[in-house]
Design an enzyme around this catalytic site. Sequence first.
Site, PDB file in Angstrom:
ATOM      1  N   ASP A  85     -11.522  38.516  13.433  1.00  0.00           N
ATOM      2  CA  ASP A  85     -11.571  37.525  12.353  1.00  0.00           C
ATOM      3  C   ASP A  85     -12.490  38.047  11.254  1.00  0.00           C
ATOM      4  OD1 ASP A  85     -11.011  34.132  12.352  1.00  0.00           O
ATOM      5  OD2 ASP A  85     -12.218  35.062  10.771  1.00  0.00           O
ATOM      6  N   ARG A 118     -18.420  33.415  12.058  1.00  0.00           N
ATOM      7  CA  ARG A 118     -17.611  32.840  13.141  1.00  0.00           C
ATOM      8  C   ARG A 118     -17.619  33.772  14.359  1.00  0.00           C
ATOM      9  NH1 ARG A 118     -12.847  29.117  13.771  1.00  0.00           N
ATOM     10  NH2 ARG A 118     -13.827  28.011  12.098  1.00  0.00           N
ATOM     11  N   THR A 133       3.273  29.864  11.828  1.00  0.00           N
ATOM     12  CA  THR A 133       4.564  29.265  11.477  1.00  0.00           C
ATOM     13  C   THR A 133       5.035  29.858  10.148  1.00  0.00           C
ATOM     14  OG1 THR A 133       3.825  27.265  12.549  1.00  0.00           O
ATOM     15  CG2 THR A 133       5.784  27.083  11.164  1.00  0.00           C
ATOM     16  N   ARG A 148       2.442  25.794  18.885  1.00  0.00           N
ATOM     17  CA  ARG A 148       2.908  24.396  18.818  1.00  0.00           C
ATOM     18  C   ARG A 148       1.808  23.421  19.185  1.00  0.00           C
ATOM     19  NH1 ARG A 148       8.331  24.175  22.288  1.00  0.00           N
ATOM     20  NH2 ARG A 148       9.221  22.637  20.882  1.00  0.00           N
ATOM     21  N   LYS A 160      10.338  25.855  15.342  1.00  0.00           N
ATOM     22  CA  LYS A 160       9.042  25.307  14.917  1.00  0.00           C
ATOM     23  C   LYS A 160       9.171  24.568  13.575  1.00  0.00           C
ATOM     24  CE  LYS A 160       4.813  24.353  14.463  1.00  0.00           C
ATOM     25  NZ  LYS A 160       3.557  24.994  14.484  1.00  0.00           N
ATOM     26  N   ARG A 183       9.722  15.351  11.755  1.00  0.00           N
ATOM     27  CA  ARG A 183       8.598  14.428  11.594  1.00  0.00           C
ATOM     28  C   ARG A 183       8.521  13.932  10.147  1.00  0.00           C
ATOM     29  NH1 ARG A 183       4.432  15.543  15.114  1.00  0.00           N
ATOM     30  NH2 ARG A 183       3.406  13.716  14.267  1.00  0.00           N
ATOM     31  N   HIS A 233      13.307   2.701  21.298  1.00  0.00           N
ATOM     32  CA  HIS A 233      13.645   2.859  22.716  1.00  0.00           C
ATOM     33  C   HIS A 233      14.053   4.310  22.914  1.00  0.00           C
ATOM     34  CE1 HIS A 233      17.802   2.803  21.418  1.00  0.00           C
ATOM     35  NE2 HIS A 233      17.576   1.657  20.814  1.00  0.00           N
ATOM     36  N   GLY A 290       0.037  14.535   5.579  1.00  0.00           N
ATOM     37  CA  GLY A 290      -0.967  15.524   5.181  1.00  0.00           C
ATOM     38  C   GLY A 290      -1.078  16.669   6.162  1.00  0.00           C
ATOM     39  N   CYS A 348       0.644  21.530   8.114  1.00  0.00           N
ATOM     40  CA  CYS A 348       1.924  21.817   8.766  1.00  0.00           C
ATOM     41  C   CYS A 348       3.097  21.017   8.213  1.00  0.00           C
ATOM     42  CB  CYS A 348       1.778  21.574  10.267  1.00  0.00           C
ATOM     43  SG  CYS A 348       0.440  22.510  11.000  1.00  0.00           S
TER      44      CYS A 348
HETATM   45  N1  NAD Z   1      -4.353  23.791  13.240  1.00  0.00           N
HETATM   46  C1  NAD Z   1      -3.262  23.316  13.740  1.00  0.00           C
HETATM   47  O1  NAD Z   1      -3.197  22.182  14.262  1.00  0.00           O
HETATM   48  C2  NAD Z   1      -2.007  24.110  13.719  1.00  0.00           C
HETATM   49  C3  NAD Z   1      -0.895  23.492  14.235  1.00  0.00           C
HETATM   50  C4  NAD Z   1       0.273  24.156  14.229  1.00  0.00           C
HETATM   51  C5  NAD Z   1       0.325  25.438  13.725  1.00  0.00           C
HETATM   52  N2  NAD Z   1      -0.764  26.064  13.212  1.00  0.00           N
HETATM   53  C6  NAD Z   1      -0.551  27.443  12.769  1.00  0.00           C
HETATM   54  O2  NAD Z   1      -1.658  28.278  12.910  1.00  0.00           O
HETATM   55  C7  NAD Z   1      -1.815  29.065  11.715  1.00  0.00           C
HETATM   56  C8  NAD Z   1      -3.270  29.304  11.544  1.00  0.00           C
HETATM   57  O3  NAD Z   1      -3.869  28.053  11.237  1.00  0.00           O
HETATM   58  P1  NAD Z   1      -5.326  27.634  11.656  1.00  0.00           P
HETATM   59  O4  NAD Z   1      -5.310  26.159  11.691  1.00  0.00           O
HETATM   60  O5  NAD Z   1      -5.789  28.384  12.845  1.00  0.00           O
HETATM   61  O6  NAD Z   1      -6.145  28.160  10.372  1.00  0.00           O
HETATM   62  P2  NAD Z   1      -7.705  28.199  10.182  1.00  0.00           P
HETATM   63  O7  NAD Z   1      -7.933  28.169   8.709  1.00  0.00           O
HETATM   64  O8  NAD Z   1      -8.389  27.217  11.059  1.00  0.00           O
HETATM   65  O9  NAD Z   1      -8.139  29.643  10.718  1.00  0.00           O
HETATM   66  C9  NAD Z   1      -7.678  30.845  10.210  1.00  0.00           C
HETATM   67  C10 NAD Z   1      -8.632  31.962  10.642  1.00  0.00           C
HETATM   68  O10 NAD Z   1      -8.056  33.209  10.247  1.00  0.00           O
HETATM   69  C11 NAD Z   1      -9.099  34.013   9.705  1.00  0.00           C
HETATM   70  N3  NAD Z   1      -8.503  35.000   8.818  1.00  0.00           N
HETATM   71  C12 NAD Z   1      -8.039  34.834   7.558  1.00  0.00           C
HETATM   72  N4  NAD Z   1      -7.534  35.989   7.091  1.00  0.00           N
HETATM   73  C13 NAD Z   1      -7.665  36.908   8.084  1.00  0.00           C
HETATM   74  C14 NAD Z   1      -7.325  38.280   8.212  1.00  0.00           C
HETATM   75  N5  NAD Z   1      -6.732  38.953   7.217  1.00  0.00           N
HETATM   76  N6  NAD Z   1      -7.616  38.896   9.372  1.00  0.00           N
HETATM   77  C15 NAD Z   1      -8.217  38.222  10.391  1.00  0.00           C
HETATM   78  N7  NAD Z   1      -8.572  36.934  10.322  1.00  0.00           N
HETATM   79  C16 NAD Z   1      -8.297  36.296   9.182  1.00  0.00           C
HETATM   80  C17 NAD Z   1     -10.015  33.036   9.027  1.00  0.00           C
HETATM   81  O11 NAD Z   1     -11.322  33.569   8.839  1.00  0.00           O
HETATM   82  C18 NAD Z   1     -10.002  31.843   9.984  1.00  0.00           C
HETATM   83  O12 NAD Z   1     -11.017  31.915  10.966  1.00  0.00           O
HETATM   84  C19 NAD Z   1      -1.155  28.210  10.619  1.00  0.00           C
HETATM   85  O13 NAD Z   1      -0.586  28.917   9.586  1.00  0.00           O
HETATM   86  C20 NAD Z   1      -0.071  27.494  11.376  1.00  0.00           C
HETATM   87  O14 NAD Z   1       1.083  28.258  11.383  1.00  0.00           O
HETATM   88  C21 NAD Z   1      -1.948  25.406  13.202  1.00  0.00           C
END
Ligand code: NAD
Length: 388
Positions: A31, A36, A121, A154, A206, A213, A243, A256, A259
């Site tokens: 990361d 972090r 996604t 997911r 996905k 939704r 049902h 919001g 996703c």
């Molecule tokens: N959060 C959810 O509930 C959720 C649900 C469904 C899908 N997603 C999917 O997960 C993906 C990621 O979302 P998230 O919620 O984890 O995002 P997030 O913003 O919480 O985390 C992203 C992380 O990636 C790191 N990052 C950014 N650029 C980078 C790079 N070039 N190399 C390495 N690390 C890098 C950031 O520092 C950060 O820690 C989304 O695009 C989505 O498809 C998330």
Amino acid sequence: MDRIAVIGLGKAGLPIASVIADSGISVTGVDIDEERCRMINEGKNPIPEETGLGELVVKHGGKNLVAVPDYNEAKNCNVFIIIVPLFIDEYNQPDFRILLDATVKVGKILKKGDVVVLETTVPPMTTETLIREALEKESKLKPGEYYLANSPERIMTGYSISRLREFPKIIGGIDKESGKKAFEIYRKFVPNLQLVSSARLAEFVKVIEGCYRDVNVALANELLKIAEEIDVDIYEAIRTANHEYCHIHLPSTGVGGHCIPVYPWFLIKEMEKRKKFDKAKLLRTARELNDEMLEYWVDKIIKECTKLNKPLKDIKICVKGITFREGVKELYHSRNLEIVRRLMSKGLNVFVQDQMFTKEEIEQMGLKWYNGDEDIVFDPFNLNITAR
Ligand SMILES: NC(=O)c1ccc[n+]([C@@H]2O[C@H](COP(=O)([O-])OP(=O)(O)OC[C@H]3O[C@@H](n4cnc5c(N)ncnc54)[C@H](O)[C@@H]3O)[C@@H](O)[C@H]2O)c1
């Protein structure tokens, strides 16, 4: 023995990295956020609202799960799971910059026989085109010399660990061999895993879940307006109507988060690109209907205000809950926050109450902290407005 690299340790990446580490496989988390990485290596959980994650980070952080900011430290891994964000721009077009940056960096350390799985996604066909091209250009590997699959994440923030352990997960390759190989690896840490026919299908599955939704919420929002016209309690109506074969969602201030309001655009824009405008009409209408709920609620609140017979500027309003979903400290595309801002721009005296934020955090956003004596309380998660 596999060594797995998880690229991106955010709300989606850290839970899966921790679950993999907990299954006994050694994980290198990459990361770009050094702070972090430091926290994780010290066993500190950067996402405290995620149930069960804290224990796993304490147990594996800096041990079986080592977080690094430099991709070169993941060179000895043979499996790369990419899970960085993909946003849409102001024209609702996917912005691939972060994803491409991560993919190019993986490409630079990719070796013969390695496996890459994309979890972010994405619009269908991204894995077999954009991701594949970037990996092959950087690594100089040819198709067949490495494996590439898609396994859309997911999870639902707050429940990610249990979702990873119980919810069905799917995986599909850009070719048969890739699908089989990625499935064999994922099976070691995902108990409920299904191999599907292709990466494209996995991506599509996905995205259409999100579309379902969004359309369903748009339906509930439209029914709310109709129920109001004919003086029917929408909540009682939906409760009674639902049902096994009818599952109407609840009305809301819109949709919001990162996703659901994003994914329908992947398909709408793809159809536009192909000049097939009539093929994504419902998806576009649902997006518009959900976004229009902002005006609906702002008008409704102002109507309540006028009943108080005071100048608007003298009425104190409290909005309870500004995150995009209850229990999640996340403001991306928050409809409730947008309502607060719109009410403020109309000169109303708006206060905010949200258990996810401290007084200081609320004030740093330029908002006023709830002080307990408001004339009107709007609870967007329960959609009721109470006026004194
Ligand atoms: N959060 C959810 O509930 C959720 C649900 C469904 C899908 N997603 C999917 O997960 C993906 C990621 O979302 P998230 O919620 O984890 O995002 P997030 O913003 O919480 O985390 C992203 C992380 O990636 C790191 N990052 C950014 N650029 C980078 C790079 N070039 N190399 C390495 N690390 C890098 C950031 O520092 C950060 O820690 C989304 O695009 C989505 O498809 C998330």
